[in-house]
Scaffold this active site. Structure first.
Site, PDB file in Angstrom:
ATOM      1  CG  HIS A 132      -5.762   1.828   5.350  1.00 14.03           C
ATOM      2  ND1 HIS A 132      -5.253   2.757   6.225  1.00 14.03           N
ATOM      3  CD2 HIS A 132      -4.770   0.929   5.138  1.00 14.03           C
ATOM      4  CE1 HIS A 132      -4.005   2.429   6.516  1.00 14.03           C
ATOM      5  NE2 HIS A 132      -3.685   1.328   5.872  1.00 14.03           N
ATOM      6  CD  GLU A 188      -3.302  -2.507   7.285  1.00 15.73           C
ATOM      7  OE1 GLU A 188      -2.172  -2.711   6.825  1.00 15.73           O
ATOM      8  OE2 GLU A 188      -3.973  -1.513   7.006  1.00 15.73           O
ATOM      9  N   GLY A 220       2.796   2.192  10.886  1.00 17.36           N
ATOM     10  CA  GLY A 220       3.747   3.291  10.740  1.00 17.36           C
ATOM     11  C   GLY A 220       4.480   3.646  12.030  1.00 17.36           C
ATOM     12  CB  SER A 266       5.530  -1.965  11.951  1.00 18.07           C
ATOM     13  OG  SER A 266       5.146  -0.624  12.228  1.00 18.07           O
ATOM     14  CD  GLU A 295      -2.847   5.345   6.899  1.00 17.99           C
ATOM     15  OE1 GLU A 295      -2.826   5.421   5.663  1.00 17.99           O
ATOM     16  OE2 GLU A 295      -1.983   4.738   7.555  1.00 17.99           O
ATOM     17  N   GLY A 322       2.991  -1.070   4.307  1.00 19.95           N
ATOM     18  CA  GLY A 322       3.021   0.356   3.998  1.00 19.95           C
ATOM     19  C   GLY A 322       4.438   0.809   3.715  1.00 19.95           C
ATOM     20  N   GLY A 323       5.078   1.416   4.711  1.00 18.74           N
ATOM     21  CA  GLY A 323       6.404   2.017   4.547  1.00 18.74           C
ATOM     22  C   GLY A 323       7.419   1.142   3.822  1.00 18.74           C
ATOM     23  CG  ASN A 360      -1.705   1.232   1.416  1.00 19.31           C
ATOM     24  OD1 ASN A 360      -1.723   2.099   0.544  1.00 19.31           O
ATOM     25  ND2 ASN A 360      -2.405   1.342   2.544  1.00 19.31           N
ATOM     26  CD1 TRP A 361       3.443   0.938  -2.816  1.00 17.74           C
ATOM     27  CD2 TRP A 361       3.425   2.018  -4.779  1.00 17.74           C
ATOM     28  NE1 TRP A 361       4.098   0.142  -3.723  1.00 17.74           N
ATOM     29  CE2 TRP A 361       4.093   0.785  -4.944  1.00 17.74           C
ATOM     30  CE3 TRP A 361       3.293   2.863  -5.888  1.00 17.74           C
ATOM     31  CZ2 TRP A 361       4.632   0.382  -6.174  1.00 17.74           C
ATOM     32  CZ3 TRP A 361       3.833   2.458  -7.108  1.00 17.74           C
ATOM     33  CH2 TRP A 361       4.495   1.239  -7.245  1.00 17.74           C
ATOM     34  CE  LYS A 362      -0.132   3.086   4.850  1.00 15.31           C
ATOM     35  NZ  LYS A 362      -0.050   3.134   6.288  1.00 15.31           N
TER      36      LYS A 362
END
Ligand code: 13P
Length: 250
Positions: free
Chosen positions: A95, A167, A173, A213, A97, A234-235, A10-12
């Protein structure tokens, strides 16, 4: 139970078009011999670029959201019809977010889930508790509610197009991963919820990803757990150096 691992990035809200094209091409090259199911989910504005790169490869194209309606006066929203045109195959919905920053509730997420499934998309439905909910002993209550309400009205025949991503919000993150045992407990619980809703066979088949993470040094331990069938990253999905070892964990 043999379920294929599903490793997703997920490149956000990261990357420009040229960065996205470079990363996607690098992943195409390095995952060509990969054994699992793969997905990248870039921002809307990057979809067309990345779509051209991953077309006819073993990497699926995902969007990070969609509107709850097919079309109309919805300023700032993107429709499933528009996503289909770009060969998007999967839509990430619910998600944390979206839930917590943009205040999407279970009813809205459910509307999106049903619309996406109706148009033949695969849906990754994200669930997960806040830290204060975990500390208050409400992990199961929250994850059950988000699963049941997220899937309300979804036919058993569409369940093969549904993936759940657990998640825990406190792990996203933050560098704090759930321990494999803590994650496994929730995954096993969610699978039981699916069994209650759709029967044991459907529950045995559904893919439940872990997100929060995930890094090269913890992916293998997480994936070793019985009920963890993949990762939503993610990251660490933003760089080949960190995503490839996760995607090719052993
Ligand atoms: P991080 O891997 O950066 O914690 O993000 C997880 C996530 O939210 C994926 O959807």
């Amino acid at each position: 139970m043999a379920r294929n691992y599903y490793m997703a990035g997920n490149w956000k809200m990261h990357m420009t078009r040229s960065e996205a094209a470079t990363l996607a091409q690098d992943l195409v090259n390095k995952l060509a011999d990969g054994k699992h199911k793969y997905l990248v989910a870039p921002s809307f504005t990057l979809l067309e670029t990345v779509s051209a790169v991953v077309e006819n490869t073993n990497i699926r194209l995902g969007a990070q959201n969609c509107a709850p309606e097919e079309q109309g006066a919805h300023t700032g929203e993107v429709s499933v019809l528009q996503l289909k045109e770009l060969d998007v195959q999967t839509i990430i919905l619910g998600h944390s977010e979206r839930r917590h920053i943009y205040k999407e509730d279970d009813a809205l997420i459910n509307k999106k889930v049903k619309l996406a499934l109706k148009h033949g998309f695969e849906v990754i439905l994200c669930i997960g508790e806040l830290l204060e909910e975990r500390e208050a002993g409400k992990v199961e209550e929250v994850c059950e509610r988000q699963t049941v309400k997220g899937l309300e009205g979804v036919d058993a025949g569409d369940l093969h197009n549904v993936v759940i991503a657990y998640e825990p919000v406190w792990a996203i993150g933050t560098g704090k991963t759930a321990t494999p045992q803590d994650a496994e407990a929730v995954h096993g619980f969610v699978r039981k919820v699916i069994a209650r809703l759709y029967g044991q066979d459907a529950a045995d088949k559904i893919i439940i990803q872990y997100g929060g993470s995930v890094k090269p040094d913890n992916a293998a331990q997480l994936m070793a757990m019985e009920n963890i069938d993949g990762a939503l990253v993610g990251g660490a999905s933003l760089k080949t150096d960190s995503f490839i070892p996760i995607a090719k964990f052993s």
